[in-house]
Design an enzyme around this catalytic site. Structure first.
Site, mmCIF file in Angstrom:
data_model
loop_
_atom_site.group_PDB
_atom_site.id
_atom_site.type_symbol
_atom_site.label_atom_id
_atom_site.label_comp_id
_atom_site.label_asym_id
_atom_site.label_seq_id
_atom_site.Cartn_x
_atom_site.Cartn_y
_atom_site.Cartn_z
ATOM 1 N N HIS A 211 0.862 -1.191 0.000
ATOM 2 C CA HIS A 211 0.000 0.000 0.000
ATOM 3 C C HIS A 211 0.893 1.233 0.000
ATOM 4 O O HIS A 211 2.134 1.113 -0.016
ATOM 5 C CB HIS A 211 -0.956 -0.031 1.202
ATOM 6 C CG HIS A 211 -0.271 -0.262 2.519
ATOM 7 N ND1 HIS A 211 0.599 0.665 3.077
ATOM 8 C CD2 HIS A 211 -0.273 -1.318 3.374
ATOM 9 C CE1 HIS A 211 1.055 0.201 4.226
ATOM 10 N NE2 HIS A 211 0.555 -1.015 4.423
ATOM 11 N N HIS B 74 4.039 1.393 2.223
ATOM 12 C CA HIS B 74 5.220 0.712 1.690
ATOM 13 C C HIS B 74 5.859 1.548 0.578
ATOM 14 O O HIS B 74 7.085 1.649 0.495
ATOM 15 C CB HIS B 74 4.832 -0.647 1.095
ATOM 16 C CG HIS B 74 4.256 -1.625 2.077
ATOM 17 N ND1 HIS B 74 2.951 -2.035 2.030
ATOM 18 C CD2 HIS B 74 4.817 -2.296 3.112
ATOM 19 C CE1 HIS B 74 2.715 -2.915 2.994
ATOM 20 N NE2 HIS B 74 3.836 -3.099 3.673
ATOM 21 N N GLN C 56 9.055 -1.996 16.582
ATOM 22 C CA GLN C 56 9.917 -2.746 15.657
ATOM 23 C C GLN C 56 11.130 -1.900 15.264
ATOM 24 O O GLN C 56 12.268 -2.381 15.273
ATOM 25 C CB GLN C 56 9.101 -3.117 14.414
ATOM 26 C CG GLN C 56 9.914 -3.662 13.271
ATOM 27 C CD GLN C 56 9.040 -4.179 12.145
ATOM 28 O OE1 GLN C 56 8.483 -5.251 12.259
ATOM 29 N NE2 GLN C 56 8.902 -3.427 11.078
ATOM 30 N N MET D 154 -2.494 3.211 7.293
ATOM 31 C CA MET D 154 -2.527 2.136 6.295
ATOM 32 C C MET D 154 -1.873 0.883 6.850
ATOM 33 O O MET D 154 -0.866 0.958 7.552
ATOM 34 C CB MET D 154 -1.812 2.585 5.027
ATOM 35 C CG MET D 154 -2.590 3.635 4.293
ATOM 36 S SD MET D 154 -1.959 3.849 2.636
ATOM 37 C CE MET D 154 -3.039 5.147 2.080
HETATM 38 P P1 AMP Z 1 4.850 -4.932 6.650
HETATM 39 O O1 AMP Z 1 4.715 -5.324 5.217
HETATM 40 O O2 AMP Z 1 3.551 -4.651 7.320
HETATM 41 O O3 AMP Z 1 5.773 -5.849 7.422
HETATM 42 O O4 AMP Z 1 5.595 -3.515 6.636
HETATM 43 C C1 AMP Z 1 6.789 -3.319 5.945
HETATM 44 C C2 AMP Z 1 7.320 -1.944 6.288
HETATM 45 O O5 AMP Z 1 6.357 -0.956 5.921
HETATM 46 C C3 AMP Z 1 7.598 -1.745 7.784
HETATM 47 O O6 AMP Z 1 8.785 -0.994 7.943
HETATM 48 C C4 AMP Z 1 6.384 -0.966 8.238
HETATM 49 O O7 AMP Z 1 6.607 -0.178 9.381
HETATM 50 C C5 AMP Z 1 6.119 -0.109 7.024
HETATM 51 N N1 AMP Z 1 4.735 0.371 7.022
HETATM 52 C C6 AMP Z 1 3.619 -0.393 7.108
HETATM 53 N N2 AMP Z 1 2.521 0.399 7.131
HETATM 54 C C7 AMP Z 1 2.958 1.683 7.053
HETATM 55 C C8 AMP Z 1 2.309 2.958 7.048
HETATM 56 N N3 AMP Z 1 1.001 3.081 7.126
HETATM 57 N N4 AMP Z 1 3.092 4.058 6.963
HETATM 58 C C9 AMP Z 1 4.437 3.950 6.902
HETATM 59 N N5 AMP Z 1 5.103 2.776 6.910
HETATM 60 C C10 AMP Z 1 4.381 1.662 6.983
#
Ligand code: AMP
Length: 279
Positions: free
Chosen positions: A34, A37, A153, A184
């Protein structure tokens, strides 16, 4: 964009790029991409010569009974989104390639990771740190970009990089939200329309904390109490509402510089997290 599916090939590409003097930036994800990412990718794109994005739904960071099996996936869509962001390498390893039956070494953290999400998801951060350490070794990044959305994290990864001397610079990107404020998340897709509406209370409660603080309220108990009332009014099941020192991740009773307000709330079976920094 090159799609790389094996650890061996990814490692070889990274080592060759480094030996030719190229720098590598890296965005690890679990896919179902989204705008959050994509904002990480845009930052990483400008930070180095070669941008590597990984998509790997890491089993070891899911606690038994969690949503590993139904975690949303859409590889075709993710591939085109990455190509549109000028990603150089999309790394999508298989679980059997990342982990084999003989793995007996893990990376864990003993302080910052034990409260908040670490308390309700025991073993989660061990899984996160282990996979991030493995990915850093495979991808060899100079720079890795993470989202503030997962505040705890980020903090434990920064600590791992410091404590284990990874030669990686960590960049943190602000939370990207939907127009109405919901942070998101790939997991938002689980929400029914009714839950989606009620889940806005996470953001509203963070706005309330900011407003109270701007109005001079520095007592963490008072702020947490009012946030909880708001979440309760949305029939959310509160996992935690915490106000913490950004560095130590210890509970703060009074808000001072750089304080994190973080919460996790369940709507139905879906657990959502969000946070804001008061400074
Ligand atoms: P995930 O795919 O959920 O493991 O997230 C991958 C990376 O995207 C991680 O560093 C998350 O913190 C970051 N991330 C997920 N959602 C958001 C968001 N809404 N805004 C900014 N970064 C995000």
């Amino acid at each position: 964009m090159q799609i790389v599916k094996t650890v061996k090939e990814m490692h070889a590409i990274a080592l060759a790029a480094k030996s030719e003097g190229h720098s590598i930036s890296f965005v690890p994800t679990m896919g179902f991409l989204h705008e959050g990412h994509l904002s990480l990718m845009r930052k990483a794109r400008d930070a180095a010569d070669m941008l590597v994005v990984s998509i790997f739904v890491n089993p070891s960071q899911f606690v038994p009974g969690e949503d590993l099996d139904r975690y949303p996936r859409n590889m075709k869509r993710d591939e085109s989104l990455c190509a549109a962001e000028a990603v150089d390498i999309l790394f999508c390893p298989e679980t059997e390639d990342m982990y084999n039956d003989n793995n007996t070494v893990v990376v864990d953290e003993y302080e910052l990771s034990k409260q908040l999400c670490g308390a309700s998801r025991p073993g989660h951060f061990k899984g996160v740190l282990t996979v991030v350490a493995k990915l850093f070794n495979i991808v060899q990044p100079n720079i890795a970009v993470f989202g503030q959305k997962d505040a705890q994290q980020v903090r434990v990864i920064e600590q791992m990089v410091t404590d284990l001397n990874f030669p990686v610079q960590i960049i943190v990107i602000p939370i990207v939200r939907e127009d109405d404020g919901l942070a998101m998340s790939s997991r938002n897709t689980y929400l029914s329309d009714d839950e989606r509406g009620r889940a806005l209370c996470l953001y509203k409660s963070l706005c309330l904390a900011e407003k109270l603080y701007d109005g001079g309220e520095c007592d963490a108990q008072v702020i947490k109490g009012l946030m909880r009332e708001l979440i309760n009014s949305s029939k959310g099941d509160v996992d935690y509402i915490e106000i913490l020192d950004m560095k130590t991740f210890q509970s703060a009773s009074t808000i001072q510089a750089e304080t994190l307000v973080a919460l996790a709330v369940k709507y139905g079976a879906t657990r959502l997290i969000d946070n804001t920094i008061l400074d």
